[in-house]
Design an enzyme around this catalytic site. Sequence first.
Site, mmCIF file in Angstrom:
data_model
loop_
_atom_site.group_PDB
_atom_site.id
_atom_site.type_symbol
_atom_site.label_atom_id
_atom_site.label_comp_id
_atom_site.label_asym_id
_atom_site.label_seq_id
_atom_site.Cartn_x
_atom_site.Cartn_y
_atom_site.Cartn_z
ATOM 1 N N ARG A 55 0.826 -1.214 0.000
ATOM 2 C CA ARG A 55 0.000 0.000 0.000
ATOM 3 C C ARG A 55 0.858 1.261 0.000
ATOM 4 O O ARG A 55 0.439 2.303 -0.507
ATOM 5 C CB ARG A 55 -0.954 -0.008 1.199
ATOM 6 C CG ARG A 55 -1.861 1.208 1.294
ATOM 7 C CD ARG A 55 -3.093 0.919 2.149
ATOM 8 N NE ARG A 55 -2.752 0.526 3.498
ATOM 9 C CZ ARG A 55 -2.521 1.398 4.507
ATOM 10 N NH1 ARG A 55 -2.561 2.695 4.289
ATOM 11 N NH2 ARG A 55 -2.257 0.939 5.724
ATOM 12 N N TYR A 108 -16.451 20.796 -10.108
ATOM 13 C CA TYR A 108 -16.919 19.469 -10.508
ATOM 14 C C TYR A 108 -18.020 19.019 -9.542
ATOM 15 O O TYR A 108 -17.873 19.133 -8.322
ATOM 16 C CB TYR A 108 -15.701 18.548 -10.447
ATOM 17 C CG TYR A 108 -15.864 17.103 -10.795
ATOM 18 C CD1 TYR A 108 -16.507 16.694 -11.956
ATOM 19 C CD2 TYR A 108 -15.289 16.134 -9.973
ATOM 20 C CE1 TYR A 108 -16.595 15.351 -12.277
ATOM 21 C CE2 TYR A 108 -15.361 14.787 -10.287
ATOM 22 C CZ TYR A 108 -16.026 14.402 -11.443
ATOM 23 O OH TYR A 108 -16.108 13.066 -11.755
ATOM 24 N N ASP A 180 -7.811 22.053 -8.935
ATOM 25 C CA ASP A 180 -8.123 20.944 -9.829
ATOM 26 C C ASP A 180 -7.586 21.353 -11.203
ATOM 27 O O ASP A 180 -8.157 22.188 -11.893
ATOM 28 C CB ASP A 180 -9.634 20.695 -9.876
ATOM 29 C CG ASP A 180 -10.001 19.476 -10.721
ATOM 30 O OD1 ASP A 180 -9.199 19.110 -11.618
ATOM 31 O OD2 ASP A 180 -11.089 18.917 -10.524
ATOM 32 N N LYS A 205 -8.494 11.068 -17.092
ATOM 33 C CA LYS A 205 -8.795 11.786 -18.330
ATOM 34 C C LYS A 205 -7.576 11.868 -19.249
ATOM 35 O O LYS A 205 -7.183 10.872 -19.833
ATOM 36 C CB LYS A 205 -9.416 13.125 -17.972
ATOM 37 C CG LYS A 205 -10.751 12.909 -17.220
ATOM 38 C CD LYS A 205 -11.420 14.182 -16.800
ATOM 39 C CE LYS A 205 -12.838 13.940 -16.294
ATOM 40 N NZ LYS A 205 -12.904 13.162 -15.043
#
Length: 390
Positions: A55, A108, A180, A205
């Site tokens: 992790r 968003y 962002d 994206k």
Amino acid sequence: MKKQTQIINAGRGKKWASNVVNPPVTRASTVVFNSVEEMKHATKNKTNQVMFYGRRGTSTSFAFSEAMTSLEGGAGCALYPSGTAAITNAVLSFVESGDHILMVDTAYEPTRDFCNKMLKKLGVETTYYDPLIGAGIEALIQDNTRIVFLESPGSITMEVQDIPSIAKVAHQHDCIVMLDNTWASPINCQPFELGVDVSIQAATKYVVGHSDVMLGTATATEKYWPTLRENSYIMGQCTSPDDLYLAARGLRTLGVRMAQHEKNAIKVATWLQGRDEVETLLHPAFESCPGHAFFKRDFTGSNGLFSFVLKASNNDAITSLLDGMEHFKMGYSWGGFESLILAVQNVNALRSATTWPYKAALIRLHIGLEDVDDLIADLERGFERLNALL
């Protein structure tokens, strides 16, 4: 080093790739040690890209983090299983009950939901602000304001923010500036040069670029990187090495893909400007977009995502426009090689601090890598269907 060369080489050092071109996929949960001394060394250096536990990271994740840090700047990059996870964990890493954050009104939609539902439940207050407020944001900063969050351009309506002015004021009040930065990708805006403290990417994206991986990143300055890194680890954030391999591969073509997305989108947007059906064009590279001057100053290029507002619309006409598209498919994401279309008929439902001035529907397009003449022909047929029902 020029940006395109940097894209090709970032995260491909011998430490990660040995003698092969791409850093290999390293899957691991347990990392084993052959001696007490080895285990002590790994434990002591677990935050310094040393294999300690799956992790915490493997060579695959370390290589990708290094690449993103190189491209965006900052001191380090944390990885998350989605863009939304990057946003929420970045914010949660720095707030506690009783704090206040300032959130851009054009954020968003999942970011707004997180503020209104999760943060509110945790005792963190959110105030939404006009994306074009600039240095005027000082009037909204409270004694307990911890974060000023930007998204530039806005997800739907494309307003470009004055990042340096907002950051300067925020820092005068000891606020953390988060951005962002997904629209720009890691190459068309250098956030840390503008005063940003934490830059967030929905790598789903443009970084991945092929619509087949969910991934988020948050890159931070030296001041905030240790807190972001450790708190994200505490909250259990980790990513699949297979997904990271695909994302790293996507990075290598990011420059040429973005250039083609931009070229195609500029051609489509220019065509739309001349259409009688279009009230206004919302593309950051065009003067009609709010904040265009900031785009010219702070960005080195654009991409395939922009919007336009119709002069007139109704539900039946919009449905006919959308249902008959051949190359533009409906979808909530963007940044892949394919073209997408989305209609928003009530923009005011997505905001609370500002009022949307237009009555007809907004159409958001993502211009993909298809032949642009085919895309224009598809839109032209769509306008014919729209007009038949107005």
